[in-house]
Design a protein around this motif. Structure first.
Motif: not given
Length: 584
Positions: A323-327, A387-393, A485-487
């Motif tokens: 769920x915390x995925x940025x992209x 997928x990317x979960x880092x807030x700083x990408x 999750x993100x879904x």
């Protein structure tokens, strides 16, 4: 000529990116006015209205005072490129700003096919072979209020050419025309009334001038064609719009290229006729910007459409996305269909007596892989996700997912292809972890510098990352994702609801989860690092790559003010392949 073209594209980039806030909702030549033999057009309907520029997220971001360092960097890049010119041909900042204002008005770039052209049959007729190549390109610009600036820009472009072109006057369609003759050919230029028109063929210029004057309203138009009617739902509006009749590309391609390579058999193998058109548009609707693109045609078996999977309601990889995925992005490819297309192209290139070499390639693959290429491809589902979960990408935390059907078979294939690059391998429960070398180099100190990828093979996916920890995090969260999750996130569900029930591609980027100050700090820090392998000999630790000034000066919060969510999807149906994206 090459330098002049480079300068032209720099000016084009400038007027697109730096245009002011005038409004224009009409193109100088709309599709309903274009001739029936229009093969391609690109329409820019001018800068959006001042009110829309305030509300639309993309336009507002560009106009935000805090975004000034980025706008300035574009100007500086053009100025730096201009320094390569002779002093009299260099652009000044004032000139760039003047030329940028040209984007306030609308223009059309297009191509008309040759109505008189008859593709020569196999013969010894040398007249057809020596005929002057047709160049049906045309350009129409609404110059209202920009007459002086446009004339200045055109003179500047001509003066920058190494060889001064020959200029002469003539009349076409009862309008005085300037003929610009170069060694490479002639260009015809008209500044008449509210329009500036350019073409490389007198017949094309005459046709366009007649259309602009409304003298051929009873003639057939592009909108009467079946290809345009099929694509009308994504045409006729939008800030930017394009249309290409794909089958016409066969008539534009030379039958033989340098070295005797024949392009027409390749185009036949691709079955371009099955794709009727490629078209799309960019729409600014309130706060949101919509980007649409479609490839329309016959999606039956044996065409390029075979490359794309028929899709599903939800990508399987979505079950691994926390769920915390940025992209998150996902693409589903029909690998078997892709392989068949490649084989058809390969067969078209080989001479008639060497078609058996295709089977030889299969035999070589069998010897190398221990199985046929089709069997190797069948090990994979064709799903590729990231997928990317880092807030700083952080790139080190980017994760890639590859769908597999047969874990033992996939591991065997990896061993066959990468046996000399597998640094370590171990099994933890039902998951197999592998550390695979991606290559290496030597530093000034003489020590080896290696890049590695960490691969975790599960029963249904290869989970790949440049660092082991993020790979483990994804696997650890997988049992918990389920309905959390993100879904299940409301924002994601709202974005997904915009698209059809069955899709073969999906993208989601939640800009609200980005830590913009941290992203800026990371990008600046990485820009100031130069890998040891790239340093000049003897440069030592002081050697760095200068940080672009806009990175240092821009306020990262400007992005947070205007960018919130981007979502996209692609799907294939009976009409073709579709792509749709919303940015808000």
């Amino acid at each position: 000529m090459k330098n002049m073209q480079k300068r032209y594209w720099l000016l084009t980039a400038a007027i697109f990116l730096l245009g002011a806030n005038a409004a224009s909702a009409q193109a100088p030549l709309e599709p309903a006015q274009m001739p029936a033999n229009t093969t391609f057009y690109f329409v820019w309907r001018g800068q959006p209205s001042a009110e829309l520029r305030k509300t639309n997220s993309i336009a507002a971001l560009w106009d935000d005072p805090a975004f000034a360092p980025v706008r300035s960097s574009v100007t500086n890049a053009i100025l730096k490129s201009s320094e390569e010119k002779s002093p009299e041909n260099r652009l000044t900042r004032q000139q760039i700003e003047e030329y940028a204002s040209l984007a306030e008005n609308a223009f059309v770039l297009g191509y008309l096919s040759d109505r008189q052209k008859k593709r020569p049959e196999a013969s010894n007729d040398s007249s057809a072979a020596n005929a002057k190549p047709w160049n049906g390109i045309f350009f129409v610009y609404d110059r209202a209020g920009k007459e002086a600036i446009l004339s200045k820009a055109v003179l500047s472009l001509r003066s920058s050419e190494k060889e001064v072109p020959q200029l002469s006057q003539m009349t076409i369609a009862s309008v005085p025309v300037l003929k610009v003759q170069r060694k490479t050919g002639a260009t015809y230029w008209v500044e008449h009334g509210k329009y500036a028109v350019s073409a490389n063929e007198p017949a094309v210029l005459e046709e366009i001038l007649g259309r602009l004057a409304g003298k051929t309203s009873s003639s057939a138009t592009l909108t009467d064609s079946s290809a345009y009617k099929e694509a009308h739902s994504v045409l006729g509006s939008g800030q930017v719009e394009f249309f290409l009749r794909v089958p016409d590309l066969k008539s534009l391609a030379p039958d033989a290229a340098a070295g005797g390579f024949r392009l027409s058999p390749v185009l036949e193998a691709l079955k371009l006729d099955a794709i009727h058109s490629l078209c799309g548009r960019v729409l600014m609707e309130g706060t949101r910007t919509r980007i649409q693109a479609v490839a329309l045609g016959d999606t039956g078996p044996g065409t390029l459409f075979d490359i794309w999977d028929k899709g599903s309601a939800a990508p399987a990889a979505l079950n691994l996305v926390p769920a915390d995925a940025v992209s998150y992005s996902d693409t589903q490819i029909n690998l078997a269909g892709l392989y068949e297309v490649v084989k058809r192209i390969a067969a078209s290139i080989l001479p008639p007596g060497q078609q058996g070499n295709i089977n030889m390639l299969e035999m070589m693959a069998q010897a190398k892989l221990g199985q046929s290429l089709s069997s190797a491809l069948a090990l994979f589902t064709g799903e590729f996700a990231s997928l990317q979960s880092s807030p700083s990408l952080d790139n080190n935390k980017q994760i890639y997912l590859v769908g597999i059907r047969d874990k033992p078979g996939t591991l065997k294939l990896i061993h066959t292809l990468l046996s000399d690059k597998i640094n370590s391998e171990r099994a933890e429960g039902e998951t197999t972890f592998m550390k695979i070398s991606a290559g290496g180099s030597s530093s000034n100190a003489g020590t080896a510098q290696w890049d590695f990828y960490h691969v975790a093979a599960t029963s249904d996916y290869l989970v790949v990352g440049s660092r082991l920890e993020p790979v483990r995090e994804v696997l650890a969260k997988r049992p918990q994702v389920g309905g959390a999750g993100l879904a299940s996130a409301p924002g994601f569900q709202a974005a997904r609801a915009q698209f059809p029930a069955t899709i073969n591609g999906l993208g989601y980027f939640d800009f609200r989860k980005v830590d913009w100050p941290a992203l800026k700090a990371r990008v600046v820090a990485e820009a100031n690092k130069t890998p040891a392998a790239k340093r000049a000999p003897g440069a030592g630790k002081a050697a760095t790559t200068p940080t672009p000034s806009w990175m240092l000066d821009v306020d990262p919060e400007v992005f947070a003010r205007h960018l919130h969510v981007a979502s996209s999807a692609s799907w294939k149906d009976g009409q073709g392949l579709h792509f749709d994206e919303w940015i808000e």
